[in-house]
Motif scaffolding. Structure first.
Motif, PDB file in Angstrom:
ATOM      1  N   UNK A  68       0.666  -1.231   0.108  1.00  0.00           N
ATOM      2  CA  UNK A  68      -0.015  -0.069  -0.162  1.00  0.00           C
ATOM      3  C   UNK A  68       0.860   1.091  -0.122  1.00  0.00           C
ATOM      4  N   UNK A  69       1.679   1.364   0.935  1.00  0.00           N
ATOM      5  CA  UNK A  69       2.606   2.603   1.082  1.00  0.00           C
ATOM      6  C   UNK A  69       3.821   2.500   0.137  1.00  0.00           C
ATOM      7  N   UNK A  70       4.118   1.249  -0.602  1.00  0.00           N
ATOM      8  CA  UNK A  70       5.268   1.106  -1.252  1.00  0.00           C
ATOM      9  C   UNK A  70       6.586   1.112  -0.493  1.00  0.00           C
ATOM     10  N   UNK A  71       6.415   0.746   0.692  1.00  0.00           N
ATOM     11  CA  UNK A  71       7.803   0.849   1.661  1.00  0.00           C
ATOM     12  C   UNK A  71       8.180  -0.522   1.894  1.00  0.00           C
ATOM     13  N   UNK A  72       9.638  -0.567   1.731  1.00  0.00           N
ATOM     14  CA  UNK A  72      10.461  -1.764   2.024  1.00  0.00           C
ATOM     15  C   UNK A  72      11.422  -1.867   3.368  1.00  0.00           C
ATOM     16  N   UNK A  73      11.202  -2.473   4.127  1.00  0.00           N
ATOM     17  CA  UNK A  73      12.136  -2.394   5.570  1.00  0.00           C
ATOM     18  C   UNK A  73      13.100  -3.642   5.185  1.00  0.00           C
ATOM     19  N   UNK A  74      14.462  -3.110   5.510  1.00  0.00           N
ATOM     20  CA  UNK A  74      15.872  -3.952   5.275  1.00  0.00           C
ATOM     21  C   UNK A  74      16.505  -3.932   6.583  1.00  0.00           C
ATOM     22  N   UNK A  75      17.411  -5.045   6.620  1.00  0.00           N
ATOM     23  CA  UNK A  75      18.263  -5.189   7.798  1.00  0.00           C
ATOM     24  C   UNK A  75      19.731  -5.451   7.145  1.00  0.00           C
ATOM     25  N   UNK A  76      20.250  -4.899   7.878  1.00  0.00           N
ATOM     26  CA  UNK A  76      21.960  -5.240   7.553  1.00  0.00           C
ATOM     27  C   UNK A  76      22.180  -6.196   8.597  1.00  0.00           C
ATOM     28  N   UNK A  77      21.878  -6.238   9.859  1.00  0.00           N
ATOM     29  CA  UNK A  77      22.553  -6.781  10.830  1.00  0.00           C
ATOM     30  C   UNK A  77      21.865  -8.437  10.591  1.00  0.00           C
ATOM     31  N   UNK A  78      20.696  -8.500   9.864  1.00  0.00           N
ATOM     32  CA  UNK A  78      20.026  -9.865   9.586  1.00  0.00           C
ATOM     33  C   UNK A  78      20.700 -10.432   8.685  1.00  0.00           C
TER      34      UNK A  78
END
Length: 155
Positions: A68-78
């Motif tokens: 919906x909001x076209x947002x992607x959450x990312x993680x460097x530590x994972x």
């Protein structure tokens, strides 16, 4: 967006912008995601700029995609294995140029104290039930209260 990227994928990206709350990473020509400050390192981060800069190439894991909001959450530590800090080195840095010569071992001394000699501490039991634990806790509480009552009567 979902067809191109999937949650759990580890991909390489380029940091485009660093803010106090996290870093924006371009994962392709048109798509950016956010690495929240809590997802940059396994260790505590006081200043994000000490860990990451614009232009850095980083491996990131996609942890969520909001269509919906076209947002992607990312993680460097994972995206990388956890490597704990050596125990013999303090987790803080003392910089004599900062204007503060304060060095304290009180917190580390507190963490390293052996509190097993506490007379109110319950003896470890094998597989205690909740009722047994509650009875032990109530007994310890009563013992503490009796000790406090004795002290207050002396004064």
């Amino acid at each position: 967006m979902c067809k191109k990227f999937e949650i759990g994928n580890i991909i390489e990206g380029t940091v485009t912008d660093v803010k106090p709350f996290g870093a924006f990473v371009a994962i392709d020509e048109k798509t950016k995601g956010l690495v929240h400050i809590s997802q940059i390192s396994h260790n505590f981060i006081n200043d994000i700029n000490e860990h990451i800069s614009a232009g850095d190439k980083v491996k990131v894991k996609i942890i969520s995609i909001d269509e919906e909001s076209k947002k992607i959450s990312l993680s460097i530590k994972q995206a990388k294995p956890f490597t704990p800090r050596p125990k013999d080195k303090p987790s803080y840095s003392s910089n004599s140029n900062s204007g503060s010569n304060y060095k304290s071992n009180s917190s580390s001394n507190y963490r390293n104290k052996d509190f097993s000699k506490n007379k109110f501490q319950a003896k470890p039991k094998k597989e205690s039930s909740l009722d047994d634990k509650l009875k032990d806790w109530l007994k310890q509480s009563d013992d503490r209260q009796a000790t406090l009552n004795k002290r207050s009567k002396r004064r």
